[in-house]
Scaffold this motif. Structure first.
Motif, short mmCIF file in Angstrom:
data_model
loop_
_atom_site.label_atom_id
_atom_site.label_comp_id
_atom_site.label_asym_id
_atom_site.label_seq_id
_atom_site.Cartn_x
_atom_site.Cartn_y
_atom_site.Cartn_z
N PRO A 293 13.38 11.70 43.33
CA PRO A 293 13.18 12.95 42.58
C PRO A 293 12.51 14.03 43.41
N ASN A 294 12.45 15.21 42.84
CA ASN A 294 11.84 16.35 43.51
C ASN A 294 10.33 16.16 43.64
N THR B 86 23.15 18.98 40.34
CA THR B 86 21.95 19.28 39.54
C THR B 86 21.07 18.06 39.35
N GLY B 87 21.51 16.88 39.82
CA GLY B 87 20.67 15.70 39.78
C GLY B 87 20.97 14.71 38.68
N PHE C 79 15.37 22.19 45.41
CA PHE C 79 15.89 20.82 45.31
C PHE C 79 17.39 20.80 44.97
N GLN C 80 17.77 21.53 43.93
CA GLN C 80 19.18 21.58 43.55
C GLN C 80 19.99 22.41 44.53
N CYS D 157 13.08 24.25 39.73
CA CYS D 157 13.48 23.14 40.60
C CYS D 157 13.28 23.48 42.07
N SER E 46 14.66 16.63 38.64
CA SER E 46 14.90 17.73 39.58
C SER E 46 13.79 18.78 39.59
N ARG F 91 21.11 20.39 47.40
CA ARG F 91 22.19 19.49 47.04
C ARG F 91 23.51 20.24 46.93
#
Length: 437
Positions: A118-119, A220-221, A370-371, A367, A341, A374
């Motif tokens: 996770p973030n 988006t996780g 983090f997103q 977030c 996230s 990705r």
């Protein structure tokens, strides 16, 4: 502007260099999050990977140098030595293939490890074990004092003939509901009011697919961590659990212009969740369904502006509740309760008489990058820096429609069993009261 295609693996996780340089900090953050994290495995894989890269580079240099000798040897008539040089190059290539295969296998393991990580919570996210450690930030409104025994929304809805859980289960299964008459109109009115309100406050409205592919879900996780909580229609296609998935992926693989930021988007979508692991929780009414409606807000922001945008987004969610006249409170999620996230999250909780307390109706999160990492969403600002940087993404419910309906029914109920319609919804409903059919 679209970025040239890159391997998804290179931009799908926490930044590898950051994790390498801050291993103790990452381990502590994962501990605070109650998240699984094998620090030794990461360190071993990363060290082996770097050794493999060094070996590859050394072999490539040796191969290139030996290859250059071949032409000179042939020109000098040294055929036997040239053949030996060719054999050496072939041997080096074989070694390279073995080492490259080993490094690629390690890349895959690192990718899988970080993909499920996770973030990092931001410094302002309070450290805590679970929801009991979430500090309250503020409250608005005063819960109503009834001079009669109030009903829960599932009983109110059934008595009014606007909410039918039994027929919903007959048509699908449990945790699906059927809305009829003014119940269906109330749902539609709430959606329209929310969308209209957000668009007047600077949000661009979108109409999104209710399905998303695996890459979009990963961005988006939701994948791979929460696959068991999603409905899968066929291989590689999922029913979305929130419009955040679609709105945040709109600019996947793109470079945005700093002058256009922040981008503020909203969308109504149906949402679908298996609610795995929630057996026995909120089994009645509209609080925890497999299918529900929601108006979602998403922002793309510059890093230095994203936390101010989080405050504004939370205010936008609160504004809806204030316009409805529904009491609520805002809490900050602690590290043990924050989403996968998110770096920081505010939950907005509406007062429900049936619970004699507050229930989440919106979750607004920053977030950070983090997103964006990705999804490979970057922005450029030539006046401030060279190249491009990752944007920050934010999301928030604006609001969950079913829970909003539940709050309206319970807080606006009258002693005779009817429900008064909030003033702002009267133009949408065409009536100021919901009475038994």
């Amino acid at each position: 502007m679209l970025i040239n295609a890159k391997s998804l693996r290179s931009a799908i996780m926490l930044d590898l260099r950051f994790v390498r340089d801050h291993q103790e900090e990452v381990a502590q953050a994962m501990h605070n999050r109650n998240a699984e994290w094998d620090a030794q495995l990461f360190a071993d894989l990363d060290a082996t990977r770097r050794e493999s890269i060094s070996s590859e580079e050394a072999l490539q240099a040796s191969r290139n140098a030996r290859s250059k000798e071949i032409g000179a040897l042939i020109a000098a008539g040294k055929q036997e030595e040239a053949e030996q040089a060719k054999a050496d190059v072939r041997a080096i290539n074989d070694q390279l293939s073995e080492i490259s295969a080993k490094r690629e296998a390690i890349d895959t393991r690192l990718h899988e490890l970080l993909l499920k990580t996770p973030n990092m919570p931001c410094a302002e996210t309070p450290v805590g074990k679970d929801e009991n450690d979430n500090p309250e930030v503020r409250r608005w409104g005063t819960p109503r004092e009834f001079n009669f025994e109030p009903l829960a929304h599932w009983d109110l809805g059934a008595n009014l003939g606007i909410l039918d859980s039994e027929r919903g289960a007959k048509l699908a299964e449990s945790r699906f509901v059927l809305l009829g008459g003014l119940g269906a109109r109330l749902e539609r009115s709430i959606i329209n009011f929310m969308a209209d309100t957000h668009t007047t406050r600077g949000y661009k409205e979108w109409w999104c697919p209710a399905m998303a592919n695996a890459q979009t879900m990963t961005g988006t996780g939701q994948l791979p961590k929460f696959e068991e909580d999603m409905f899968k229609t066929r291989e590689g296609l999922y029913l979305i659990p929130t419009a955040e998935v679609q709105l945040t992926n709109i600019h996947a693989g793109e470079i945005l212009e700093a002058a256009d930021l922040p981008l503020r988007y909203c969308a109504f979508t149906p949402c679908f969740r298996e609610e795995a692991g929630s057996a026995g929780r909120d089994t009645r009414g509209l609080i925890r369904l497999h299918q529900f409606d929601k108006v979602e807000m998403v922002k793309y922001a510059k890093p230095e502006e994203s936390y101010n945008e989080l405050e504004l987004m939370t205010n936008d969610a609160e504004n809806i509740l204030q316009l409805f006249g529904l009491p609520y409170r805002v809490i900050t999620l602690c590290t043990g309760d924050i989403g996968f996230s998110a770096a920081k999250t505010y939950d907005v909780e509406v007062y429900l008489p049936s619970y004699n307390g507050y229930k989440e109706i919106s979750s607004c999160s920053n977030c950070e990058d983090f997103q964006a990492r990705r999804m490979n969403i970057r922005y450029r600002d030539p006046e401030q820096f060279k190249g491009t940087r990752l944007v920050h993404t934010l999301n928030g419910s604006g609001l969950a429609v079913g829970r909003t309906m539940a709050a309206i029914l319970e807080n606006y109920q009258m002693e005779d069993g009817s429900v008064r319609v909030p003033d702002v919804l009267v133009p949408y409903m065409g009536t100021d009261v919901i009475e038994p059919a």
